[in-house]
Write an enzyme that holds these catalytic residues in place. Structure first.
Site, short mmCIF file in Angstrom:
data_model
loop_
_atom_site.label_atom_id
_atom_site.label_comp_id
_atom_site.label_asym_id
_atom_site.label_seq_id
_atom_site.Cartn_x
_atom_site.Cartn_y
_atom_site.Cartn_z
N SER A 1 25.95 21.54 65.16
CA SER A 1 27.16 20.74 65.31
C SER A 1 27.45 20.00 64.01
O SER A 1 26.64 20.00 63.08
CB SER A 1 27.01 19.72 66.46
OG SER A 1 26.01 18.76 66.14
N SER B 1 23.16 9.42 52.94
CA SER B 1 24.26 8.60 53.47
C SER B 1 24.54 7.44 52.53
O SER B 1 23.62 6.91 51.90
CB SER B 1 23.89 8.06 54.85
OG SER B 1 24.80 7.07 55.26
N THR C 1 31.78 12.78 63.51
CA THR C 1 30.88 13.72 64.18
C THR C 1 30.31 13.06 65.43
O THR C 1 30.28 11.83 65.54
CB THR C 1 29.72 14.13 63.25
OG1 THR C 1 28.94 12.96 62.95
CG2 THR C 1 30.25 14.72 61.94
N TYR D 1 17.65 3.63 59.56
CA TYR D 1 18.30 4.87 59.10
C TYR D 1 18.68 4.77 57.62
O TYR D 1 18.43 5.70 56.84
CB TYR D 1 19.54 5.12 59.95
CG TYR D 1 20.33 6.35 59.60
CD1 TYR D 1 19.96 7.60 60.07
CD2 TYR D 1 21.48 6.26 58.82
CE1 TYR D 1 20.70 8.74 59.77
CE2 TYR D 1 22.23 7.38 58.50
CZ TYR D 1 21.84 8.62 58.98
OH TYR D 1 22.58 9.74 58.67
#
Length: 328
Positions: free
Chosen positions: A47, A173, A232, A199
């Protein structure tokens, strides 16, 4: 996620939200390539950005190995990719990257079954907002985003080195800009647990790993990149407040995948030194101006040493893995 953190990520996202403007400087012929005969491994390819990347590569004739933890979703993605591309060279590998021991076993088996791998794309990631442990006793965000990437990449380096024009791309990121490498609490055992910041720390760790690998493995072109903030399912689920704030500015999955594909297939990519951080097909600083996020050589050495120790601790003991960790 706190309001302050949301605002900070919003400001960073505003800096890098304009795909349409950035794309005006793209060279169209950079992606005008045939990938027949080249093989690509893409983690998290069922995905979002991973799937969009797999689709783009399959359409150019590349052999695609999609690595996903959910077999049913992977099979659906494979069917869609084959249908849209007309390329049957799309293969499924079921692997949960949060299970470090299984990552080791998968990489060793893949090397035995395949004679080459041209490009590894470390795209899979997770943001678990409560502290959870995997079966090896490792915190799940760290195990997936950092240690899983470390083990998979290090073990596949010998296979990549035997291949033509080998590359490794890691999808990081922009959130890592708010984090300095923390070598003392890799699994957030002492600090308060904030999934967003964990993260972001993992994504800073990916940048540091890439820089180290680039220096140590000159035969392979390494890069790490920020795909922009894409709409997403993963972003919507992990950061609903941020997703709500940015909903009108988020990129499509195809736009998020653009630089990943460019780094993986374009000849223009290798004109840049190995180990750089990219956004919109251009190298950019991995630190904000006047930032405090730079790491010393000692900090980097300590970090890489601790990764090696943790990886060795969960190494399977069967005959396949009696060699040293770096698989040379």
């Amino acid at each position: 996620m706190s309001f302050v953190i949301s605002v900070l990520l919003f400001l960073i996202a505003m800096r890098w939200s304009g795909f349409e403007n950035a794309s005006k400087s793209f060279v169209a012929k950079d992606l005008d390539v045939s990938l027949v005969g080249r093989s690509f491994m893409i983690t998290g390819a069922n995905s979002g950005i991973g799937k969009a990347t797999a689709m783009a590569i399959a359409k150019k004739g590349g052999t695609v190995h999609i690595v996903c933890r959910n077999k049913e979703r992977a099979e659906r993605a494979r069917e869609e990719i084959i249908s849209a591309s007309g390329n049957n060279e799309v293969y499924i590998h079921v692997l949960d990257l949060s299970e470090t021991r299984k990552v080791w076993e998968f990489a060793e088996a893949f090397k035995k079954e395949h004679s080459s791998l041209n490009v590894l794309i470390n795209n899979a990631g997770c943001m678990v907002n409560q502290r959870e442990m995997n079966s090896d006793g490792l915190e799940k965000n760290f195990a997936t985003n950092t240690l899983g990437v470390y083990v998979l990449t290090k073990c596949l380096i010998p296979l990549l080195e035997k291949s033509r024009d080998p590359r490794v791309i890691t999808v990081s990121s922009g959130g890592m800009l708010v984090q300095k490498l923390n070598t003392d609490d890799l699994q957030t055992e002492r600090a308060p647990f904030d999934g967003t910041m964990v993260y972001a720390q993992n994504k800073r760790q990916q940048v540091v790993m890439t820089e180290v690998w680039a220096k140590a493995n000159p035969k392979i072109h390494f890069s790490v990149m920020h795909p922009g903030w894409a709409d997403t399912p993963a972003v919507a689920k992990a950061m609903p407040q941020f997703h709500q704030m940015m909903r009108n500015r988020l990129r499509s999955a195809d736009q998020g995948a653009d630089t990943v594909v460019w780094l993986a297939v374009s000849r223009a990519t290798t004109a840049f030194p190995s180990g750089l951080f990219f956004q919109d097909r251009q190298p950019v600083s991995a630190h904000l101006p006047l930032a405090w996020t730079h790491s010393s050589r000692r900090e980097v050495k300590v970090f890489m040493g601790r990764l090696e120790t943790l990886a060795m601790a969960v190494k399977p003991s069967d005959s396949l893995t009696q060699r040293s960790f770096d698989c040379h």
